[in-house]
Design a protein around this motif. Structure first.
Motif, PDB file in Angstrom:
ATOM      1  N   LYS A  58       4.374  21.423 -17.823  1.00 16.95           N
ATOM      2  CA  LYS A  58       3.260  20.693 -18.451  1.00 16.95           C
ATOM      3  C   LYS A  58       2.625  19.747 -17.435  1.00 16.95           C
ATOM      4  O   LYS A  58       1.407  19.718 -17.281  1.00 16.95           O
ATOM      5  CB  LYS A  58       3.749  19.933 -19.675  1.00 16.95           C
ATOM      6  CG  LYS A  58       2.647  19.207 -20.422  1.00 16.95           C
ATOM      7  CD  LYS A  58       3.207  18.514 -21.663  1.00 16.95           C
ATOM      8  CE  LYS A  58       2.164  17.867 -22.511  1.00 16.95           C
ATOM      9  NZ  LYS A  58       1.325  16.903 -21.863  1.00 16.95           N
ATOM     10  N   GLU A  59       3.452  18.993 -16.718  1.00 16.96           N
ATOM     11  CA  GLU A  59       2.921  18.066 -15.714  1.00 16.96           C
ATOM     12  C   GLU A  59       2.238  18.808 -14.567  1.00 16.96           C
ATOM     13  O   GLU A  59       1.205  18.383 -14.075  1.00 16.96           O
ATOM     14  CB  GLU A  59       4.036  17.180 -15.163  1.00 16.96           C
ATOM     15  CG  GLU A  59       4.518  16.136 -16.131  1.00 16.96           C
ATOM     16  CD  GLU A  59       5.617  15.263 -15.554  1.00 16.96           C
ATOM     17  OE1 GLU A  59       5.888  15.348 -14.335  1.00 16.96           O
ATOM     18  OE2 GLU A  59       6.211  14.490 -16.327  1.00 16.96           O
ATOM     19  N   LYS A 106       8.774  20.422 -19.543  1.00 16.24           N
ATOM     20  CA  LYS A 106       8.113  19.160 -19.203  1.00 16.24           C
ATOM     21  C   LYS A 106       7.488  19.250 -17.810  1.00 16.24           C
ATOM     22  O   LYS A 106       6.354  18.821 -17.585  1.00 16.24           O
ATOM     23  CB  LYS A 106       9.122  18.017 -19.269  1.00 16.24           C
ATOM     24  CG  LYS A 106       8.568  16.673 -18.879  1.00 16.24           C
ATOM     25  CD  LYS A 106       9.678  15.602 -18.965  1.00 16.24           C
ATOM     26  CE  LYS A 106       9.247  14.357 -18.259  1.00 16.24           C
ATOM     27  NZ  LYS A 106       9.984  14.053 -17.063  1.00 16.24           N
ATOM     28  N   ASP A 149      13.347  18.787 -16.988  1.00 17.67           N
ATOM     29  CA  ASP A 149      13.229  19.815 -18.003  1.00 17.67           C
ATOM     30  C   ASP A 149      12.099  20.771 -17.585  1.00 17.67           C
ATOM     31  O   ASP A 149      10.991  20.328 -17.258  1.00 17.67           O
ATOM     32  CB  ASP A 149      12.906  19.139 -19.340  1.00 17.67           C
ATOM     33  CG  ASP A 149      12.608  20.151 -20.416  1.00 17.67           C
ATOM     34  OD1 ASP A 149      13.559  20.791 -20.894  1.00 17.67           O
ATOM     35  OD2 ASP A 149      11.417  20.303 -20.759  1.00 17.67           O
TER      36      ASP A 149
END
Length: 148
Positions: A137-138, A134, A131
């Motif tokens: 963010k990581e 996601k 995604d």
């Protein structure tokens, strides 16, 4: 995936593109990301074709030298697309340099079976593109938090 990724990256990001991936960064993302301060240096830099991977490595080496650290210590995220077999040479180069994390995909080539993928994940910390939100963010978290 790559178009969405480029359009959602934080405005402080710098993106080096090369190979087929460069065509996935949208004009909207290029305009939004703009340039680094008032330097005139764009935040989206095209390094060339797959054959020019060494140029991207040299940029990372130069940055690491200027910051007096190792390449693996840079706040660097690699997202490797699988459009041609040359991606294997790029992946092997990144693994040799100890760069982590490396994301591959979003579609993996047929020769990457579940067993091969598991070895890449377990031994080298490879991640499969998932995604976009996601993944961003990581990618933007502290390096220590990103280690497998």
């Amino acid at each position: 995936y790559f178009t969405d990724l480029s359009e959602k990256l934080p405005e402080t990001s710098v993106v080096l593109t090369l190979g087929c991936g460069k065509f996935r960064v949208s004009d909207q993302a290029r305009a939004r990301l703009g340039q680094v301060g008032d330097t005139g240096i764009p935040r989206v830099l095209d390094v060339g074709q797959c054959n020019d991977t060494y140029s991207a490595v040299r940029i990372a080496m130069g940055l690491a030298g200027a910051l007096k650290c190792e390449i693996k210590d840079l706040p660097l995220s690699i997202v490797l697309s699988w459009y041609e077999q040359k991606a294997i040479a790029v992946l092997l180069t990144c693994l040799h340099l100890g760069l982590k994390p490396i994301r591959v995909g979003p579609t993996l080539p047929a020769f990457v079976t579940e067993d091969v993928l598991q070895v890449l994940v377990d031994k080298f910390g490879i991640k499969v593109c998932d995604d976009v939100d996601k993944d961003i963010k990581e990618m933007t978290e502290a390096k220590a938090a990103r280690e497998p």
